[in-house]
Design an enzyme around this catalytic site. Structure first.
Site, PDB file in Angstrom:
ATOM      1  N   GLY A   1      25.350  10.294 -13.044  1.00  0.00           N
ATOM      2  CA  GLY A   1      25.135  11.668 -13.531  1.00  0.00           C
ATOM      3  C   GLY A   1      26.396  12.402 -13.929  1.00  0.00           C
ATOM      4  O   GLY A   1      26.345  13.596 -14.248  1.00  0.00           O
TER       5      GLY A   1
ATOM      6  N   HIS B   1      36.478  14.809 -15.186  1.00  0.00           N
ATOM      7  CA  HIS B   1      37.565  15.451 -14.426  1.00  0.00           C
ATOM      8  C   HIS B   1      36.897  15.727 -13.071  1.00  0.00           C
ATOM      9  O   HIS B   1      35.891  16.460 -13.027  1.00  0.00           O
ATOM     10  CB  HIS B   1      38.001  16.737 -15.141  1.00  0.00           C
ATOM     11  CG  HIS B   1      39.083  17.526 -14.474  1.00  0.00           C
ATOM     12  ND1 HIS B   1      40.168  18.053 -15.161  1.00  0.00           N
ATOM     13  CD2 HIS B   1      39.242  17.912 -13.178  1.00  0.00           C
ATOM     14  CE1 HIS B   1      40.954  18.719 -14.327  1.00  0.00           C
ATOM     15  NE2 HIS B   1      40.412  18.648 -13.106  1.00  0.00           N
TER      16      HIS B   1
ATOM     17  N   HIS C   1      35.074  16.688  -9.902  1.00  0.00           N
ATOM     18  CA  HIS C   1      34.562  17.975  -9.410  1.00  0.00           C
ATOM     19  C   HIS C   1      33.532  17.744  -8.324  1.00  0.00           C
ATOM     20  O   HIS C   1      32.764  16.799  -8.394  1.00  0.00           O
ATOM     21  CB  HIS C   1      33.946  18.794 -10.556  1.00  0.00           C
ATOM     22  CG  HIS C   1      32.971  18.038 -11.401  1.00  0.00           C
ATOM     23  ND1 HIS C   1      33.377  17.144 -12.360  1.00  0.00           N
ATOM     24  CD2 HIS C   1      31.618  18.022 -11.418  1.00  0.00           C
ATOM     25  CE1 HIS C   1      32.314  16.617 -12.949  1.00  0.00           C
ATOM     26  NE2 HIS C   1      31.228  17.123 -12.382  1.00  0.00           N
TER      27      HIS C   1
END
Ligand code: 5GP
Ligand code: ZN
Length: 111
Positions: free
Chosen positions: A90, A95, A97
């Site tokens: 998903g 970057h 997170h």
């Protein structure tokens, strides 16, 4: 092209910032999946957990510690932090997170 979260770090793209220090920034998700949906990211561009290096261990720990700080700041006792690593899991922004989700009952297992 630089990644969207790096642009948020540099304030080139606007976001509602909830927390910031020298290593971390946390801001509201554009498309919230819960009444509280905050993204906690390192300022350093690391694509995903699978791409992280041993030198990143401290910053990765700080992401979880930031979740605790945000929970305390917002008076939240029950929350979920989620990291999607890889397309099939998903991940859409490459970057690292952590999604910080709260304010509703969460199902398990995830879909
Ligand atoms: P992922 O799918 O990679 O786990 O999560 C990426 C998240 O970033 C999504 O929940 C999406 O709504 C959020 N997002 C994507 N672009 C932006 C943006 O420009 N600003 C904000 N605040 N969130 C974004
Ligand atoms: Zn980035």
């Amino acid at each position: 092209m630089e990644c969207i979260f790096c642009k948020i770090v540099k304030k080139e793209v606007k976001s509602k910032i909830i927390y910031e220090d020298e290593d971390i920034i946390a801001f509201n998700d554009l498309n919230p999946q819960a009444p509280t949906h905050i993204l906690i990211i390192p300022k350093k561009h690391i694509e995903s957990i699978i791409n992280c290096k041993e030198e990143d261990v401290e910053i990765l720990g700080k992401l979880a510690y930031t979740a605790k700080k945000i929970a305390e700041k917002l008076n939240i006792t029950d929350f979920r932090i989620v990291n999607n690593c890889g397309k099939k899991a998903g991940q859409s922004v490459f970057h690292i997170h952590y999604h910080f989700l709260a304010g509703r009952r969460m199902g398990w297992p995830p879909g």
